[in-house]
Design a protein around this motif. Structure first.
Motif, PDB file in Angstrom:
ATOM      1  N   ALA A   4      56.415  34.412  51.148  1.00  0.00           N
ATOM      2  CA  ALA A   4      57.852  34.655  50.904  1.00  0.00           C
ATOM      3  C   ALA A   4      58.186  34.690  49.424  1.00  0.00           C
ATOM      4  CB  ALA A   4      58.672  33.587  51.617  1.00  0.00           C
ATOM      5  N   ILE A   5      57.453  33.890  48.620  1.00  0.00           N
ATOM      6  CA  ILE A   5      57.860  33.775  47.195  1.00  0.00           C
ATOM      7  C   ILE A   5      56.753  34.209  46.239  1.00  0.00           C
ATOM      8  CG2 ILE A   5      59.465  31.878  47.700  1.00  0.00           C
ATOM      9  CD1 ILE A   5      57.309  30.039  46.346  1.00  0.00           C
ATOM     10  N   SER A  29      60.746  28.648  36.379  1.00  0.00           N
ATOM     11  CA  SER A  29      60.637  27.665  35.298  1.00  0.00           C
ATOM     12  C   SER A  29      61.990  27.494  34.604  1.00  0.00           C
ATOM     13  CB  SER A  29      59.595  28.133  34.283  1.00  0.00           C
ATOM     14  OG  SER A  29      60.081  29.260  33.614  1.00  0.00           O
ATOM     15  N   LEU A  31      54.513  24.860  35.642  1.00  0.00           N
ATOM     16  CA  LEU A  31      55.162  26.116  36.078  1.00  0.00           C
ATOM     17  C   LEU A  31      56.685  26.015  36.065  1.00  0.00           C
ATOM     18  CD1 LEU A  31      52.970  27.175  39.161  1.00  0.00           C
ATOM     19  CD2 LEU A  31      52.957  28.191  36.887  1.00  0.00           C
ATOM     20  N   LEU A  32      57.167  24.833  36.388  1.00  0.00           N
ATOM     21  CA  LEU A  32      58.630  24.676  36.475  1.00  0.00           C
ATOM     22  C   LEU A  32      59.276  24.281  35.154  1.00  0.00           C
ATOM     23  CD1 LEU A  32      59.103  22.952  39.952  1.00  0.00           C
ATOM     24  CD2 LEU A  32      59.714  25.266  39.322  1.00  0.00           C
ATOM     25  N   LYS A  33      58.446  23.998  34.157  1.00  0.00           N
ATOM     26  CA  LYS A  33      58.990  23.547  32.866  1.00  0.00           C
ATOM     27  C   LYS A  33      59.755  24.671  32.171  1.00  0.00           C
ATOM     28  CE  LYS A  33      57.678  20.690  28.971  1.00  0.00           C
ATOM     29  NZ  LYS A  33      56.586  20.162  28.179  1.00  0.00           N
ATOM     30  N   TYR A  51      61.020  23.247  52.595  1.00  0.00           N
ATOM     31  CA  TYR A  51      60.846  24.285  51.582  1.00  0.00           C
ATOM     32  C   TYR A  51      60.755  25.664  52.250  1.00  0.00           C
ATOM     33  CZ  TYR A  51      59.775  25.969  46.945  1.00  0.00           C
ATOM     34  OH  TYR A  51      59.869  26.594  45.728  1.00  0.00           O
ATOM     35  N   VAL A  90      63.476  35.678  39.631  1.00  0.00           N
ATOM     36  CA  VAL A  90      63.110  34.858  40.795  1.00  0.00           C
ATOM     37  C   VAL A  90      62.152  35.607  41.731  1.00  0.00           C
ATOM     38  CG1 VAL A  90      64.055  33.634  42.792  1.00  0.00           C
ATOM     39  CG2 VAL A  90      65.288  33.609  40.648  1.00  0.00           C
ATOM     40  N   ASP A  98      56.128  36.595  44.371  1.00  0.00           N
ATOM     41  CA  ASP A  98      56.396  37.149  43.040  1.00  0.00           C
ATOM     42  C   ASP A  98      57.257  36.227  42.180  1.00  0.00           C
ATOM     43  OD1 ASP A  98      58.483  37.476  44.720  1.00  0.00           O
ATOM     44  OD2 ASP A  98      58.912  39.566  44.231  1.00  0.00           O
ATOM     45  N   SER A  99      57.352  34.949  42.578  1.00  0.00           N
ATOM     46  CA  SER A  99      58.123  34.007  41.741  1.00  0.00           C
ATOM     47  C   SER A  99      57.168  33.195  40.864  1.00  0.00           C
ATOM     48  CB  SER A  99      58.947  33.072  42.623  1.00  0.00           C
ATOM     49  OG  SER A  99      58.098  32.161  43.270  1.00  0.00           O
ATOM     50  N   ASP A 100      57.759  32.447  39.911  1.00  0.00           N
ATOM     51  CA  ASP A 100      56.948  31.692  38.940  1.00  0.00           C
ATOM     52  C   ASP A 100      55.992  30.701  39.597  1.00  0.00           C
ATOM     53  OD1 ASP A 100      58.308  33.023  37.028  1.00  0.00           O
ATOM     54  OD2 ASP A 100      59.450  31.326  36.254  1.00  0.00           O
ATOM     55  N   ILE A 101      56.461  30.035  40.668  1.00  0.00           N
ATOM     56  CA  ILE A 101      55.682  28.902  41.178  1.00  0.00           C
ATOM     57  C   ILE A 101      54.817  29.246  42.392  1.00  0.00           C
ATOM     58  CG2 ILE A 101      57.370  27.212  40.359  1.00  0.00           C
ATOM     59  CD1 ILE A 101      58.021  26.847  43.410  1.00  0.00           C
ATOM     60  N   ALA A 133      64.275  19.296  42.106  1.00  0.00           N
ATOM     61  CA  ALA A 133      65.247  19.539  43.185  1.00  0.00           C
ATOM     62  C   ALA A 133      64.932  18.684  44.410  1.00  0.00           C
ATOM     63  CB  ALA A 133      65.232  21.005  43.558  1.00  0.00           C
ATOM     64  N   VAL A 151      64.468  19.244  47.511  1.00  0.00           N
ATOM     65  CA  VAL A 151      63.449  19.668  48.481  1.00  0.00           C
ATOM     66  C   VAL A 151      62.074  19.113  48.111  1.00  0.00           C
ATOM     67  CG1 VAL A 151      62.329  21.691  49.487  1.00  0.00           C
ATOM     68  CG2 VAL A 151      64.758  21.737  49.044  1.00  0.00           C
ATOM     69  N   TRP A 152      61.848  18.928  46.806  1.00  0.00           N
ATOM     70  CA  TRP A 152      60.549  18.403  46.361  1.00  0.00           C
ATOM     71  C   TRP A 152      60.394  16.911  46.656  1.00  0.00           C
ATOM     72  CZ3 TRP A 152      56.562  21.227  45.548  1.00  0.00           C
ATOM     73  CH2 TRP A 152      56.697  22.529  45.069  1.00  0.00           C
TER      74      TRP A 152
END
Lengths: 249, 321
Positions: free
Chosen positions: A159-160, B299, A247-249, A89, B256, A162-165, A37, A39-40
């Motif tokens: 803020a994030i 992911s 992580l994003l795969k 971000y 998410v 509990d998310s994957d990344i 994305a 932002v990265w």
């Protein structure tokens, strides 16, 4: 090319390893910027620019003083771009707004570098002292922005979390700690004029003296810390992007 | 409502829903009509008595037997015509004298009401009718049967009983009912036909205003009902949308994290509210927005799973609307 290999053989093996790691980190981060994305993009481009700034040791034209100064400017632009990326971000985490496009980030970065290059071209050839000043400014900005980025990364993680990344941002936190130590120790030596560049300068200036002999212990410690932290920074950046990619795969 | 003699029919079984009361009254009035018009509704009946085009009497009787006359009856009739959407109009021409008797029956002075025949000397009563030269109507009835004798100047004009469609000259049916156990009588008297001519309800009431008021009132009632229904529908839709939004937030939040709810809120707001979830274009934009934001946090594998779940939830949600 012959000159390039000659430079490689002349380089300190430790510095060479550091440049190689920054090269790997730069390649991974650049690749990461393409497939992800918007932002990265700023973050990835920034880390890629660190490699360019560190590559002066293997630059066949590195003896040109303006080019050496340009390497330090690239380093400054690198941390500013990274900070911009993390700020974006963080804004995304608070507002969920995603704006702009990748091309503008690429073009803006190139434009800033071009203007910096033009600044060097229109000004007199920098003396060794001026180049040292460039390096000191770069280190000061790095140290300041590393602290700021650590805070931003902490807030993003909160803020994030509990998310994957989210764990990827812990990795970036480690990166900034390594860079802070690396650049901080270098800046420490420069501020007290115990750095190699200053020692080279005063060896040609008979009226200047140095107190380095009195503090040789802390100077050597700082130099070692700077070297290892620099190496760890490169490794941690490569590792962080590889981890984030997974992580994003 | 008791039955009335049909006389000579001018119109029968006209659909009331297609008629306007002012038009009907104007037509009968302009035609110098003598007789009566009956409006038959499912639960009410209205009788309008005309004498040479003058509206001399109006009676509306409701389901519960409640009677209204005059201005109130006209208003009630207008309201019935507008609100019921059904009913039939019959118009019967009668002689001037018989019309007078119908008026007596509907609105005349009540001399006797539900008097047991056994307690009355019928011969004396009939003599009094004759001697007083009364105009009016004598009704003899039991629970099952009814007969009427119409009088003009004390002389009988004719006899009318249930099941008959017209006036008869024979008194046999009336006598038969009078002989039944529990038979009762009502006696109504009225002014002479000539005196009645002085009365015209159409002159003292503005039927057009009554009609327009009723139409406006009915329209406002319908509008109010529609508005209430729309409000109720809107509430139901809004409740269902809120449930769907909650479901979507749960799905996005599951993949998410807590920021997922914020992403959903933002995308819903950008796409004009949660109604976008049931709109084809809106839902597509919403999904793209959520996917774009999720790419920064989740992911690829989880995004795929989340989008499948979202798509299924939105499809199911759309069916309910």
């Amino acid at each position: 090319m012959e000159k390039f290999f000659e430079l490689l053989t002349q380089m300190n093996p430790f510095d060479l390893i550091q440049v190689i790691f920054w090269g790997v980190a730069g390649a991974i981060s650049f690749y990461f910027s393409i497939g992800n994305a918007r932002v990265w993009t700023s973050i990835s481009i920034g880390f890629f620019l660190i490699f360019l700034s560190q590559a002066y040791g293997i630059n066949p034209w590195g003896h040109y003083q303006k080019l050496t100064a340009f390497h330090y400017i690239i380093g400054t632009v690198a941390i500013m771009t990274i900070t911009h990326g993390f700020l974006e971000y963080y804004v995304f985490c608070r507002t969920f707004e995603i704006s702009g496009n990748k091309l503008i980030v690429y073009i803006s970065t190139i434009a800033v570098l071009a203007v910096s290059g033009a600044f060097l071209v229109i000004n007199p050839t920098p003396s060794p002292n001026t180049i040292r000043n460039f390096k000191m400014v770069e280190n000061a900005i790095w140290v300041f922005l590393c602290v700021m980025n650590l805070e931003i990364v902490r807030k993003i993680y909160a803020a994030i979390k509990d998310s994957d990344i989210s764990k990827g941002f812990i990795a970036f936190g480690i990166v900034f700690i390594c860079i802070f130590i690396w650049r901080g120790s270098d800046l420490y030596l420069q501020i007290f004029q115990w750095d190699k560049d200053w020692q080279d300068i005063i060896s040609l200036m008979t009226e200047e003296s140095s107190d380095i002999e009195e503090y040789i212990g802390r100077v050597e410690l700082s130099q070692e810390v700077s070297r290892y932290a620099g190496l760890l920074s490169g490794i941690s950046v490569a590792g962080s992007f590889a981890y984030m990619y997974r992580l994003l795969k | 409502m008791f039955l009335l003699p049909k006389g000579s029919p001018l119109f029968e079984n006209l659909a009331v829903s297609k008629l306007k009361l002012p038009d009907v009254l104007t037509k009968l009035s302009n035609g110098a009509f003598t007789g009566y018009a009956s409006f038959i509704f499912q639960s009410s009946t209205a009788i309008l008595v005309f004498e040479a085009g003058k509206l001399v009497s109006v009676l509306v009787e409701g389901e519960n037997g409640k009677r209204e006359t005059g201005f109130e009856a006209l208003s009630a009739l207008a309201e019935l015509m507008i609100t019921t959407g059904s009913g039939a109009l019959n118009v019967y021409k009668l002689s001037k004298d018989l019309t007078m008797c119908i008026h007596a029956l509907l609105e005349g002075e009540i001399l006797y009401k539900a008097q047991d025949l056994k307690l009355i000397d019928i011969n004396t009563l009939l003599k009094k009718v004759k001697d007083d030269q009364m105009n009016g109507c004598l009704r003899i009835y039991t629970d099952e049967h009814s007969a009427m004798i119409f009088y003009k100047d004390g002389n009988p004009l004719g006899f009318f009983h249930d099941g008959a469609s017209d006036i008869e000259t024979s008194s046999s049916e009336s006598q038969k009912i009078a002989g039944l156990p529990g038979a009762k009588i009502d006696l109504f008297s009225t002014q002479s036909a000539d005196a009645l001519m002085g009365t015209n309800l159409l002159e003292v009431t503005n039927i057009q205003i009554i009609w327009d008021t009723c139409v406006a009132l009915h329209k406002s009632e319908i509008d109010k009902t529609n508005l209430e229904r729309q409000e109720r529908d809107r509430k139901i839709v809004s409740q269902k949308l809120a449930e769907l939004e909650d479901q979507v937030k749960s799905i996005v939040g599951e993949y998410v994290g807590k920021v997922g709810r914020g992403i959903v809120d933002k995308e819903i707001s950008d796409n004009g509210g949660n109604s976008c979830l049931i709109d084809a274009d809106g839902a597509e934009k919403f999904m793209k927005g959520v996917e774009r934001a999720a790419k920064l946090l989740v992911s690829g594998t989880n995004i795929k799973l989340m989008m499948e779940k979202l798509s299924s939830a939105l499809s199911t949600g759309k069916i309910e609307f």
